[in-house]
Write an enzyme that holds these catalytic residues in place. Sequence first.
Site, PDB file in Angstrom:
ATOM      1  N   THR A  55       0.832  -1.210   0.000  1.00 41.20           N
ATOM      2  CA  THR A  55       0.000   0.000   0.000  1.00 41.20           C
ATOM      3  C   THR A  55       0.864   1.256   0.000  1.00 41.20           C
ATOM      4  O   THR A  55       2.009   1.223   0.482  1.00 41.20           O
ATOM      5  CB  THR A  55      -0.924   0.009   1.241  1.00 41.20           C
ATOM      6  OG1 THR A  55      -1.465   1.321   1.417  1.00 41.20           O
ATOM      7  CG2 THR A  55      -0.181  -0.362   2.524  1.00 41.20           C
ATOM      8  N   ASP A  56       0.295   2.343  -0.487  1.00 41.76           N
ATOM      9  CA  ASP A  56       1.032   3.625  -0.453  1.00 41.76           C
ATOM     10  C   ASP A  56       1.288   4.073   0.989  1.00 41.76           C
ATOM     11  O   ASP A  56       2.177   4.884   1.246  1.00 41.76           O
ATOM     12  CB  ASP A  56       0.288   4.717  -1.240  1.00 41.76           C
ATOM     13  CG  ASP A  56      -1.102   5.062  -0.716  1.00 41.76           C
ATOM     14  OD1 ASP A  56      -1.603   4.390   0.215  1.00 41.76           O
ATOM     15  OD2 ASP A  56      -1.704   6.023  -1.240  1.00 41.76           O
ATOM     16  N   GLU A  57       0.518   3.521   1.936  1.00 42.17           N
ATOM     17  CA  GLU A  57       0.681   3.959   3.330  1.00 42.17           C
ATOM     18  C   GLU A  57       2.040   3.579   3.912  1.00 42.17           C
ATOM     19  O   GLU A  57       2.441   4.121   4.942  1.00 42.17           O
ATOM     20  CB  GLU A  57      -0.429   3.375   4.210  1.00 42.17           C
ATOM     21  CG  GLU A  57      -1.779   3.904   3.846  1.00 42.17           C
ATOM     22  CD  GLU A  57      -2.763   3.870   5.004  1.00 42.17           C
ATOM     23  OE1 GLU A  57      -2.330   3.755   6.153  1.00 42.17           O
ATOM     24  OE2 GLU A  57      -3.966   3.966   4.730  1.00 42.17           O
ATOM     25  N   TYR A  86      -1.408  -0.393  11.176  1.00 41.18           N
ATOM     26  CA  TYR A  86      -1.749  -1.068   9.911  1.00 41.18           C
ATOM     27  C   TYR A  86      -0.608  -0.924   8.917  1.00 41.18           C
ATOM     28  O   TYR A  86      -0.108  -1.915   8.373  1.00 41.18           O
ATOM     29  CB  TYR A  86      -3.044  -0.493   9.323  1.00 41.18           C
ATOM     30  CG  TYR A  86      -3.203  -0.775   7.841  1.00 41.18           C
ATOM     31  CD1 TYR A  86      -3.429  -2.069   7.369  1.00 41.18           C
ATOM     32  CD2 TYR A  86      -3.101   0.257   6.887  1.00 41.18           C
ATOM     33  CE1 TYR A  86      -3.553  -2.331   6.005  1.00 41.18           C
ATOM     34  CE2 TYR A  86      -3.217   0.003   5.530  1.00 41.18           C
ATOM     35  CZ  TYR A  86      -3.440  -1.286   5.083  1.00 41.18           C
ATOM     36  OH  TYR A  86      -3.549  -1.550   3.746  1.00 41.18           O
ATOM     37  N   LYS A 116       1.898  -3.692   7.256  1.00 41.44           N
ATOM     38  CA  LYS A 116       1.989  -3.893   5.808  1.00 41.44           C
ATOM     39  C   LYS A 116       3.420  -3.689   5.320  1.00 41.44           C
ATOM     40  O   LYS A 116       3.881  -4.353   4.399  1.00 41.44           O
ATOM     41  CB  LYS A 116       1.048  -2.914   5.076  1.00 41.44           C
ATOM     42  CG  LYS A 116      -0.423  -3.245   5.174  1.00 41.44           C
ATOM     43  CD  LYS A 116      -0.827  -4.539   4.493  1.00 41.44           C
ATOM     44  CE  LYS A 116      -0.722  -4.478   2.980  1.00 41.44           C
ATOM     45  NZ  LYS A 116      -1.217  -5.743   2.365  1.00 41.44           N
TER      46      LYS A 116
END
Length: 343
Positions: free
Chosen positions: A124-126, A148, A152
């Site tokens: 994810t971009d996060e 989260y 990831k």
Amino acid sequence: MKKVLVTGAAGFIGSCFARRLFRERDDVSIVVLDKLTYAGNLANLEPLAGSPRYRFVKGDIADPEAVRDAMEGCDTVLNFAAETHVDRSLQGAAHFLDTDIKGVFVLLEEARRIGVEKFIQISTDEVYGQILEGEFKETDPLNPRNPYSAAKCGGDRLAYSYWASYGVPVIVTRASNNYGPYHYPEKVIPLFITNAIDDLPLPLYGDGRNVRDWLHVEDHAAGLIFLLEHGKAGETYNIGGGNEVMNVDLTRRILELLGKPETLIRPVADRPGHDRRYALNTDKLKALGWAPTVAFDKGLEDTVKWFVEHESWWRPIKERDPEFKAWYAKNYAERLAAPQTPA
Ligand code: NAD
Ligand code: TDX
């Protein structure tokens, strides 16, 4: 015939990918491994049901036996399975570590053992953290800021390490915020659409000026199918929509599309550590020859229409699933009882 294991395909993005792959490639058979957590819904995979090209395995990606059974004979693996909601991770991260790190480890070990041809880890971009100006490139440092995204990030780098250490042909993809049909109604777009339909308040965090870069889920699925053919092992690819929208503007657009008043907007206490802005540079994927096609205005209009027309999909979750009701009370009751100054 290619045999593809798609984990987490009873969820939002994995099911879109599985439906699309199933539709577009009749030379592919699909095995789904999904634990059916609160976010998993077999209705999302209805078009595949009963086909000889489809097998469903209910199981946990962190369980080696379930993984061994599901991956048997597969040449390709795409790992969508994850705990995915930032707010839930802030209230308890244990499941996130179990699935988003340990689960990735178990999948990688089995992929290494049987020697798969391709392993795509959906990241994810996060994992980059927030960016106030400019865009993140694949080579930028990772600085996740909530449990989260930290989990990831662990899965993302663990997957890469299996390429660097053992030559497992891993590709890592980092997508921006997805939206579209079958989006579980805890996330902002489906939550706000369905609340607005019922004239319920839309709990907008903080000053509402946080920015997300929206990617239509069908574009995401198409990008992944493209990478199955054109992606190079050991590489990471950003998949972004190039649609940066401030949350308050997004909220107003949803209300406008539904013909509902802005008085439904309820500014509430912010998410702790709320990332201010995400933005992805997607030159690497574009240079390979792929770009998203869905314009945000049209995509959002179609998504609102889908939720209006598919109450039979989301009402049972919002109105009858005790898990959803408990989550909603836990995350919003206090916030909604103490609204903030309007944005
Ligand atoms: P989702 O929450 O809608 O679905 C997750 C699915 O994974 C569910 O079907 C659930 O049952 C399954 N699952 C959870 N834990 C499992 C386990 N231990 N074993 C097997 N199955 C398990 O998620 P989503 O929004 O479709 O996200 C899919 C993937 O894409 C995730 O890896 C997520 O991190 C990533 N991602 C999501 C977004 C987004 O905007 N939603 C953006 C970028 C990346
Ligand atoms: O009630 C809400 N009110 C609100 O203002 C919710 C649920 C969210 N928000 C804000 C927080 C974010 O700025 O809306 C924005 C989007 O929030 P989410 O839908 O929870 O998504 P986000 O936290 O950005 O994470 C999503 O994108 C990256 C996915 O959930 C992740 O799985 C993905 O990796």
